[in-house]
Motif scaffolding. Structure first.
Motif, PDB file in Angstrom:
ATOM      1  N   PHE A 135       0.770  -1.292   0.024  1.00 45.81           N
ATOM      2  CA  PHE A 135      -0.027  -0.056  -0.229  1.00 45.81           C
ATOM      3  C   PHE A 135       0.895   1.237  -0.041  1.00 45.81           C
ATOM      4  N   ILE A 136       1.877   1.121   0.826  1.00 48.09           N
ATOM      5  CA  ILE A 136       2.728   2.358   0.785  1.00 48.09           C
ATOM      6  C   ILE A 136       3.580   2.669  -0.315  1.00 48.09           C
ATOM      7  N   LEU A 137       4.262   1.500  -0.742  1.00 46.14           N
ATOM      8  CA  LEU A 137       5.043   1.674  -2.160  1.00 46.14           C
ATOM      9  C   LEU A 137       4.293   1.974  -3.498  1.00 46.14           C
ATOM     10  N   PHE A 138       3.342   1.172  -3.519  1.00 46.23           N
ATOM     11  CA  PHE A 138       2.788   1.080  -5.095  1.00 46.23           C
ATOM     12  C   PHE A 138       0.956   1.189  -5.051  1.00 46.23           C
ATOM     13  N   LEU A 139       0.293   1.048  -4.089  1.00 47.46           N
ATOM     14  CA  LEU A 139      -0.931   0.799  -4.214  1.00 47.46           C
ATOM     15  C   LEU A 139      -1.842   1.945  -3.447  1.00 47.46           C
ATOM     16  N   SER A 140      -1.168   2.946  -3.046  1.00 47.97           N
ATOM     17  CA  SER A 140      -1.631   4.177  -2.264  1.00 47.97           C
ATOM     18  C   SER A 140      -2.602   4.884  -3.010  1.00 47.97           C
ATOM     19  N   PRO A 141      -2.705   5.174  -4.397  1.00 52.76           N
ATOM     20  CA  PRO A 141      -3.865   5.523  -4.972  1.00 52.76           C
ATOM     21  C   PRO A 141      -5.152   4.867  -5.112  1.00 52.76           C
ATOM     22  N   LEU A 142      -4.844   3.515  -5.198  1.00 50.48           N
ATOM     23  CA  LEU A 142      -6.162   2.599  -5.154  1.00 50.48           C
ATOM     24  C   LEU A 142      -6.713   2.483  -3.761  1.00 50.48           C
ATOM     25  N   ILE A 143      -5.884   2.439  -2.625  1.00 51.45           N
ATOM     26  CA  ILE A 143      -6.481   2.284  -1.368  1.00 51.45           C
ATOM     27  C   ILE A 143      -6.948   3.614  -0.917  1.00 51.45           C
ATOM     28  N   ALA A 144      -6.375   4.626  -1.337  1.00 52.32           N
ATOM     29  CA  ALA A 144      -6.991   6.052  -0.917  1.00 52.32           C
ATOM     30  C   ALA A 144      -8.420   6.203  -1.375  1.00 52.32           C
ATOM     31  N   GLN A 145      -8.839   5.285  -2.254  1.00 53.37           N
ATOM     32  CA  GLN A 145     -10.184   5.415  -2.800  1.00 53.37           C
ATOM     33  C   GLN A 145     -11.211   4.733  -1.895  1.00 53.37           C
ATOM     34  N   ILE A 146     -11.001   3.822  -1.054  1.00 54.01           N
ATOM     35  CA  ILE A 146     -11.771   3.161  -0.173  1.00 54.01           C
ATOM     36  C   ILE A 146     -12.483   4.165   0.638  1.00 54.01           C
ATOM     37  N   PRO A 147     -13.826   3.763   0.818  1.00 50.36           N
ATOM     38  CA  PRO A 147     -14.640   4.878   1.627  1.00 50.36           C
ATOM     39  C   PRO A 147     -14.468   4.283   3.044  1.00 50.36           C
ATOM     40  N   LEU A 148     -14.425   5.286   3.919  1.00 47.36           N
ATOM     41  CA  LEU A 148     -14.048   5.072   5.432  1.00 47.36           C
ATOM     42  C   LEU A 148     -15.440   4.361   6.035  1.00 47.36           C
ATOM     43  N   ALA A 149     -16.648   4.548   5.205  1.00 46.37           N
ATOM     44  CA  ALA A 149     -17.757   3.899   5.739  1.00 46.37           C
ATOM     45  C   ALA A 149     -17.659   2.443   5.542  1.00 46.37           C
ATOM     46  N   ALA A 150     -17.043   2.103   4.694  1.00 51.86           N
ATOM     47  CA  ALA A 150     -17.071   0.700   4.535  1.00 51.86           C
ATOM     48  C   ALA A 150     -16.042  -0.096   5.792  1.00 51.86           C
ATOM     49  N   LEU A 151     -14.941   0.605   6.124  1.00 52.32           N
ATOM     50  CA  LEU A 151     -14.029   0.222   7.187  1.00 52.32           C
ATOM     51  C   LEU A 151     -14.893   0.181   8.603  1.00 52.32           C
ATOM     52  N   VAL A 152     -15.649   1.340   8.605  1.00 52.98           N
ATOM     53  CA  VAL A 152     -16.368   1.605   9.793  1.00 52.98           C
ATOM     54  C   VAL A 152     -17.389   0.821   9.922  1.00 52.98           C
ATOM     55  N   GLY A 153     -18.149   0.127   8.834  1.00 56.73           N
ATOM     56  CA  GLY A 153     -19.170  -1.041   9.041  1.00 56.73           C
ATOM     57  C   GLY A 153     -18.424  -2.169   9.796  1.00 56.73           C
ATOM     58  N   VAL A 154     -17.255  -2.548   9.109  1.00 59.57           N
ATOM     59  CA  VAL A 154     -16.599  -3.686   9.112  1.00 59.57           C
ATOM     60  C   VAL A 154     -16.321  -3.708  10.773  1.00 59.57           C
ATOM     61  N   MET A 155     -15.800  -2.456  11.371  1.00 61.95           N
ATOM     62  CA  MET A 155     -15.215  -2.500  12.511  1.00 61.95           C
ATOM     63  C   MET A 155     -16.646  -2.551  13.577  1.00 61.95           C
TER      64      MET A 155
END
Length: 493
Positions: free
Chosen positions: A317-337
């Motif tokens: 995520f740090i090296l290559f995928l940050s542009p993709l990961i940055a698009q994940i909505p916080l709402a999805a992670l909040v729901g999982v948590m």
């Protein structure tokens, strides 16, 4: 035998473990960034710490399936240190705390976790479940010129809708298929929906800038002096204590869920070594993370591969995928948590509160509340103290004595129970020197003497009978009790 164990620890059900590791890595990112911001350091420090600690504990630790990373319980400890002395002192503190953790494991003290009573465990998981849920509420706030305020109107409706959709997917999908982790499907599905519809909602990229390079070896630039040690040692000790407690309690919970037994001392050594490496490479300190561990376990992660996958994905995520990961909505992670918080909370403890002894109910409630309002170390220590005092009080009341007056002019006392600091007063009240006959026998076959207070109580009993001119004879001492008295120089002949 060794090859079978190695294969099981690493390569059992590869697909499930890789997917579980991927799922838990998504949940690690916002937590580590948030904890870095709490500690007032660069978010990349949290991500570097998560990568190093997660990967190293997965490879070398004693509990496959457990996920470790830059934990909030440890971030809170070092806020004052960073504010007063700066980041370099933090890195030195992380290194020292890692050394203390490793020493704890090398001295084989991991077994001390067995002394934590089950009610304390219940309070621990309940408190952390509440903390996990409460931490998600921050994502329902946004920055305004007037300060942070709660979302309102359309942004709030979108946020709540996406959270609800995520939770629904996690709960409903397992009824149709268990081929893929439901949390992973929920995160990716809600992410694609949000991106496709261009929904105005906050994403991971809004939290912090995640792109960076490989972590670089860098020794903390602090003076190697006694003054530096005096500054960092208190923080390092507290970090080590909090990290070990949270790790070993999560370790026990993982043992229960998986029905297997790990190696606690090995886990402590690996955790300590990973913190040392993290501090040397510019990362935050960390320990086991119960929320991410629950996500990993519920997604089918059981082997070391799941933890390694999670750690390596953080680095990608740090090296290559940050542009993709940055698009994940916080709402999805909040729901999982939120789902994790619901599944972590020991709901059965609420049903048994009225059925267990009052002291156990008090411990469950006290540890839960103290965990929420202070910190884990304080809560667990308070819980152990309350449980120990309740245990001592109960055993103190259990001391009793049978009295035999069958022989004329002789009374025999046969005490039962444990004589220790809390029971000495009750023990002495069992005797009546003023009304007893001239000869009294103390039959100790059913009495266990535990400490110096027991010796002092026996000496006091002798004195009481001597004062009224009567003779006390002690018989049937066990070998252990006799040795205890001899070492103290008490003559019972």
């Amino acid at each position: 035998m060794l090859s079978n164990t190695f294969r099981e620890e690493w390569f059992s059900n590869i697909q499930k473990n890789v997917l579980a590791g991927l799922t838990s890595s998504f949940a690690l990112v916002p937590e580590c960034i948030a904890f870095a911001l709490v500690a007032q350091v660069n978010p990349l420090m949290g991500l570097y710490g998560a990568f190093i600690i997660c990967a190293m504990t997965a490879i070398f630790g004693g509990r496959p399936g457990m996920i470790s990373g830059a934990a909030g319980s440890m971030a809170v400890v070092i806020v004052a240190l960073v504010a007063r002395h700066g980041v370099q002192y933090l890195l030195a503190t992380v290194v020292l705390s890692g050394i203390l953790m490793a020493l704890f494991g090398l001295l084989r003290l991991g077994k001390l976790i067995r002394m934590v009573p089950h009610p304390v465990m219940l309070g621990f998981v309940n408190g952390l479940a509440i903390i996990i849920a409460m931490a998600q509420l921050e994502h329902f706030r946004h920055a305004t010129p007037q300060g942070d305020q709660w979302l309102q109107g359309t942004p709030l409706l979108i946020m709540c809708g996406l959270v609800a959709l995520t939770m629904a997917i996690v709960y409903v999908l397992p009824r149709f298929t268990k081929a893929v982790p439901p949390a992973l499907v929920a995160i990716l599905g809600v992410g694609l929906l949000s991106y496709g519809l261009n929904l105005p909602t906050r994403t991971l990229g809004d939290l912090a800038h995640m792109a960076g390079g490989l972590p670089v070896l860098h020794f903390p630039t602090v003076p190697l002096s006694l003054e530096t040690l005096q500054i960092i040692l208190p923080y390092a000790s507290l970090m080590a204590m909090v990290g070990l407690l949270e790790t070993l309690l999560t370790f026990n919970l993982t043992d229960e869920i998986t029905g297997t037994r790990g190696q606690p001392n090995r886990e402590c050594i690996a955790l300590g070594a990973s913190n040392v490496v993290s501090g040397l490479f510019g990362g935050m300190g960390g320990c086991a993370m119960i929320g991410q561990t629950m996500i990993n376990l519920s997604s089918g992660g059981r082997s070391r591969l799941s933890g390694v996958t999670s750690g390596i994905m953080i680095l990608l995520f740090i090296l290559f995928l940050s542009p993709l990961i940055a698009q994940i909505p916080l709402a999805a992670l909040v729901g999982v948590m939120f789902v994790v918080a619901h599944e972590t909370f020991a709901w059965g403890s609420l049903r048994v509160l009225g059925k267990v002894p009052p002291q156990d109910a008090l411990v469950i409630v006290a540890v839960t509340i103290i965990t929420v309002f202070t910190d884990l170390a304080t809560a667990v220590l308070c819980g152990i103290v309350i449980a120990a005092l309740a245990f001592a009080w109960q055993h103190a009341l259990d001391v009793r004595a049978d009295i035999d007056d069958t022989e004329t002019g002789l009374r025999t006392y046969r005490p039962h129970g444990t004589l220790f600091f809390a029971s000495t007063a009750h023990f002495l009240d069992l005797f009546a020197p003023s009304t007893d006959p001239a000869r009294v026998v103390l039959d100790c076959r059913h009495l266990h003497m535990a400490d110096h207070s027991a010796i002092a109580a026996l000496e006091r009993l002798y004195e009481r009978y001597e004062k009224v001119g009567k003779h006390l004879q002690v018989v049937h001492l066990s070998k252990r009790n006799e040795l205890l008295l001899q070492r103290a120089g008490v003559d019972v002949s």
